[in-house]
Enzyme design. Sequence first.
Site, PDB file in Angstrom:
ATOM      1  N   CYS A1040       0.836  -1.201   0.000  1.00  0.00           N
ATOM      2  CA  CYS A1040       0.000   0.000   0.000  1.00  0.00           C
ATOM      3  C   CYS A1040       0.870   1.250   0.000  1.00  0.00           C
ATOM      4  O   CYS A1040       2.015   1.238   0.457  1.00  0.00           O
ATOM      5  CB  CYS A1040      -0.912   0.015   1.223  1.00  0.00           C
ATOM      6  SG  CYS A1040      -2.026  -1.400   1.301  1.00  0.00           S
ATOM      7  N   THR A1041       0.310   2.325  -0.495  1.00  0.00           N
ATOM      8  CA  THR A1041       0.989   3.611  -0.463  1.00  0.00           C
ATOM      9  C   THR A1041       0.731   4.234   0.901  1.00  0.00           C
ATOM     10  O   THR A1041      -0.305   4.842   1.137  1.00  0.00           O
ATOM     11  CB  THR A1041       0.476   4.530  -1.586  1.00  0.00           C
ATOM     12  OG1 THR A1041       0.608   3.856  -2.834  1.00  0.00           O
ATOM     13  CG2 THR A1041       1.270   5.823  -1.616  1.00  0.00           C
TER      14      THR A1041
END
Length: 1195
Positions: A1040-1041
């Site tokens: 995930c960012t």
Amino acid sequence: MTANGDGNEWIYKNKDLGMLSASASLGMIMLWDVEVGLNQIDKYLYTTDNSIKSGAILAIGMLTSAVHDETDSAKALLSEYLTEESNPAIVKLAAITGLGMAYAGTNREDILELLLPLVSDTDITIDLSSIAALSAGLVCIGTCHGEVASTILQALMERMDSELNHKYVRFMLLGLALLFMGSQDGSEATLETLKAIEHPVGQQASVLVQVCSHAGTGNVLEVQKMLHICAEHLGDKEDQLPQAFAVLGVALISMGEGVGAEMSLRTFNHLMHYGDVFVRRTVPLAIGLACASNPLVTVIDTLSKFSHDNDKLVAANAIFAMGVVGAGTNNARLAQLLRQLATYYHKDADTLFIVRIAQGLLHMGKGTMTINPYHHDRSLLSHTALAGLLVPIVAMTNAEKLIMSDSHFLLYYLVRAMYPRFLITFDENLEAVTTSVRVGQAVDAVGQVGRPKTITGFQTHDTPVLLAHSERAELATEKYNPLTNVLEGFVVLQKNPNYVEDESDNSLVEPEFWAGLAHHKLHSAKLDTARTDIEGEFLCGRRHAVRGPAGNAQEQQQRVATPARLRAIKQSWNSSESVGSHGVHVSGTLTNVNTIEEFKAADKGELLRASGQAILEHITSGKATERPELLWEFVVLAFADLKKYRFYHWFAFPAITADPPDIVGGQQTLLEYVGGKYESVRELAGAVKGLGGAFLAKFKDGQWQAARLSEWDGFFDEDAVVGFVDPSSHATRPGWPLRNLLAWIRYTHAQQRQVRVLCFRDALAQHQSGADSAATVESIVVDIHVTSTSSLKAEGQISGWERNEAGRLGPRMANLSASMDPSRLAESALDLNLQLMRWRLAPSIDLAKMANTRALLLGAGTLGAYAARALLAWGVRKLTFVDNGNVSFSNPARQPLYEFADSVAAKPKAAAAAEALRRVFPGVDSQGVQLSIPMPGHPVPASERSATVKAVERLEKLVEEHDVVFLLTDSRESRWLPTMLGALHNRLVICVALGFDSFVAMRHGVQDAESEWPRLGCYFCNDVVAPTDSLTDRTLDQQCTVTRPGLAPIAAGVGVELVATVLQHPLGAAANAATNDADDGGDGGVFGVPPHQVRGYLGGFRQHAIVGHAFDRCTACSDSVMQAYRNHGYAFLERVFNNAHVSEDDPHRELEGLPPSGYSYLETLTGLAKLHRETDEMMDDIEWTEGEDDVFEEL
């Protein structure tokens, strides 16, 4: 206990320590009322029974807790019981406990002088010393007090092992831990000292100190440490108390952060399934600690399940946690569950005792109190309140020997966590002020544009009001300014000097009124269906002369009646007309529902009864006598279908029906009444002007006299008439206002049976003259016999719903779809904001360039959502989203184009974003394309080859069709193909990428044969390796960012402003870049010279402009890559996607005539492989000195 009678009977029903708790309860009953409470407690201080005396002493501590008393009564009364040597231990124990409660958080040295000698004295029992340490910790909570800490540590080292095994020692450890509440690293020295204690209490204290040091911080690393302790499987003989403290620590550390608290609740389920016995027993307590006074449904269900566990202590702790979770809420579901548990455990005295305690907590303060330690909109943690929670919870870790045995008085520590959950408002003189507030569920508005609503589903109340854990309040009007930004507890209000009541505007029941309703629905009411006050006016009924068909003498003049008109107005609705002088100003209520089903199912009878009851109250209170217009309030039930601009409405004019009915006698026209003299009619019109909707009049000796209703006693006689403005235009029937006027007569002048009523309809007569004017007189005079009634009531006596076009009782519908479409209005409003830039700030800006720009957004996530909104604000009308994902539950909070409903339906992100953008601005041409971008290092199976070819073709076509391409995807390799296609078709490409607290926004260089500057580099020009798979074998946080929430809108905004700067530059995308941070290129364009790269860092809040030129061996934009694609098309891309390497036996090596390299195809094609080989050869040629090899081997 507080009555004059013998209240001691109840105390003596208990035994020993039971009498202590019973007498101590007086302190809880009289909580915070020092003056009255001390008088009530005093008589119990002189008893010979030490248990009762101890309870009274403890009651003094509770009574004065959190109270600033000038006389310092708690110290004066309690200290003597510590200094007197002859006092038994139980009395001293109560005095120590009382001092801790009374002076918690005060950090008073004089109190410590009383307590610390008891901590260090090894001659007294360990229980007294432990409670003294706990009280000292409470007094100095969160201060890291060195003397108190050293005293407790010294006591732990000097006590014998047998004493350290005592059940009360845990409170000495808790007292030490409380000193470092919230200090984080401030406890390091103490933790090192505790390692020197070989007894298990050393480890117990160490865990407890760590837990309290990081309470409410949400520190993930500390949570992981606690979970590691919980995961250990200890033998039966090993000390398991540190595990219990670690379980509590998980809740204590994560309780200050929403996501962390939710994750901790999930973790507790795992611990309940796989933890050891001691861990399982503590889990319910930790859940209660995390959700104090916050009865979440899922938590209640979980604890209810645990309350029937086979382990008696697990069940007891779960029941106690249910009480903590529901404390002060009166939660009906919890109350029912606890009643069932009382029946279930009626034979188990200990567990039944815990059930009764939980029931008491649930109904604490009759539902007006809370023990949640967070306040100020859940942003500040009260250390003393948290300590008050911790003491009984720590005691429950050994419930059999403490709470269920002889130490139930420890539950009274909860008094330090109790406080009212009222919102009470005061003026600057601290006088109570009642004002309207909206109370609703709190909404996280962080990152939202403009002034978003901070609450939802609100209801309007007058202060004081109760606030639940998840509720938030805001002022309903701007009449006052609060002196604090959070409405909670005691709030001081200051009158707003700029607050002015808006002049009442009016609207006819025509398009203007519905426009106001639409605005009210969208911007004020939203989903709130509470009744809204509106105002209006009804006019005199008139019949107008209409000329009939020519040639028909009988038809040439017709008297056509016009229906009564109601002009409705509301302060916030757009209308500049004022209430006319020829009508009656009346008030009404509007109930606007959310769906057509609600409209149909609304209780029309209740709406009418409520309005009728208000009218009756005006009559009985005398208000209607002074203000007759109060007799004629009206009701509107409405549903606004703003999608189709159809407004369903039903008006009601409440009329009070007499039972038995009034009797109408003779009737005549007003002109007949005055003997045919029209001038008398004109005189009456002038005389009654300004008297309101009802008046008294008298025609005597050819002259009219008029008076108000309030002048009845001195004016009314046999010649007088009661008049009212009649909206009816029927020749013989009075209008509905007559019924309410007769109800007023029936109540205020019950002796008056015969009344002559003037139905006045000629307000315009004073402005008319001429021979034909007499024919226009419409008013009538009616003789009425008023019946008597025993009472006035709304039930069964109110009617008034209007009839529809078909003559039936039913609603009407106004279809305004053709005249109220706001799309063009929204478009002009948006353009206006941009046009205002040209007035002074940027006169030469070319808005047409922005409006005609076609933007392609690759990625519809956080960056895509913010970039789209910024482009829309710049007037860009063509936006296309490309994404292959669906809206998940984590998206709406971070990505402003999505809502919760989108995540529930798992809508495709591209389509949902395009649809949301059209909702934001209907004039935008936004499209969503569901497309997975092929990536290097992600092999394409043979079964998906055809779909991948189509995806490449579709993406290339999209790049060709748009002017600007935004690279906003999550992974590095997903940007390779769009970068190559953008360079191939010479499009302006903007790449925005995020780190945790840093970002880069850059533009890719374009090919320009006439340019005198070298081409600017792309996103991959600084790489010396080809992009490859970065997603496989990654943990969740790597997939995930993970960024700071405020970073994405900043980065997206910089990217969009970079586009605006480029487009407003004379050279456009071919413009050279600014060479340093100070070079703004003021003469290079409207906004200066556009930079190549902008790199920003939230750490230090820094931002730099950087220039980088194109790399001739770039894997994305170099000539060799683009030439390979031109020559071989998808065959070239397939080798890149499959991450093919060039080797001796490679059957496709002849594709480019490349020599075998062992590197990836892209690296070999661009020359990066050769660069690597040359670098390796140079490294081999370097002669290393002796010793350096060893260093490299170690590395």
